[in-house]
Design a protein around this motif. Structure first.
Motif, mmCIF file in Angstrom:
data_model
loop_
_atom_site.group_PDB
_atom_site.id
_atom_site.type_symbol
_atom_site.label_atom_id
_atom_site.label_comp_id
_atom_site.label_asym_id
_atom_site.label_seq_id
_atom_site.Cartn_x
_atom_site.Cartn_y
_atom_site.Cartn_z
ATOM 1 N N ASN A 45 7.285 50.649 -36.113
ATOM 2 C CA ASN A 45 6.012 50.324 -35.480
ATOM 3 C C ASN A 45 6.042 48.924 -34.867
ATOM 4 N N ALA A 46 6.713 47.977 -35.544
ATOM 5 C CA ALA A 46 6.829 46.620 -34.996
ATOM 6 C C ALA A 46 7.653 46.631 -33.709
ATOM 7 N N GLU A 51 7.744 46.510 -27.748
ATOM 8 C CA GLU A 51 8.026 47.236 -26.507
ATOM 9 C C GLU A 51 6.782 47.373 -25.634
ATOM 10 N N SER A 52 5.621 47.405 -26.254
ATOM 11 C CA SER A 52 4.375 47.565 -25.509
ATOM 12 C C SER A 52 3.965 46.283 -24.792
ATOM 13 N N VAL A 58 1.628 38.759 -32.737
ATOM 14 C CA VAL A 58 0.746 39.907 -32.979
ATOM 15 C C VAL A 58 1.510 40.999 -33.735
ATOM 16 N N CYS A 59 2.718 41.291 -33.285
ATOM 17 C CA CYS A 59 3.509 42.352 -33.901
ATOM 18 C C CYS A 59 3.952 41.975 -35.309
ATOM 19 N N GLU A 60 4.259 40.694 -35.523
ATOM 20 C CA GLU A 60 4.642 40.249 -36.862
ATOM 21 C C GLU A 60 3.465 40.353 -37.824
ATOM 22 N N LYS A 61 2.274 40.041 -37.338
ATOM 23 C CA LYS A 61 1.081 40.157 -38.184
ATOM 24 C C LYS A 61 0.849 41.619 -38.564
ATOM 25 N N GLN A 62 1.039 42.519 -37.622
ATOM 26 C CA GLN A 62 0.911 43.955 -37.887
ATOM 27 C C GLN A 62 1.946 44.382 -38.928
ATOM 28 N N LEU A 63 3.180 43.901 -38.774
ATOM 29 C CA LEU A 63 4.247 44.225 -39.721
ATOM 30 C C LEU A 63 3.892 43.746 -41.123
#
Length: 82
Positions: A45-46, A51-52, A58-63
């Protein structure tokens, strides 16, 4: 004598196949497998997040949210070079 060796080899092969494919996993191993799959999904998902076009922050926070309680440290049990 040759037949005895062939029989013994056949029995050994059967035993190895049975152990490799029929062994029941203990509960701790099953839980570990589940955690690994969840961590792999969080990392996938990260990667999709990056890729998006979203930022690394932002992606690290989601991870971190998805991996909470799964991995060691804030990097979901895995840290690499950027």
């Amino acid at each position: 004598m040759k037949n005895w060796h062939l029989a013994l080899m056949g029995l050994a092969a059967t035993a190895i196949f049975t152990i490799a494919n029929g062994a029941e996993l203990d509960q701790a191993t099953k839980e570990d497998i589940t955690r690994h799959r969840a961590m792999a999904q969080a990392h996938e998902n990260a990667a999709k997040c990056l890729e998006s076009g979203k930022s690394d922050a932002v992606c690290e926070k989601q991870l971190q949210v998805e991996c909470k309680g799964l991995g060691i440290g804030k990097f979901c049990g895995m840290k690499h070079v950027h």
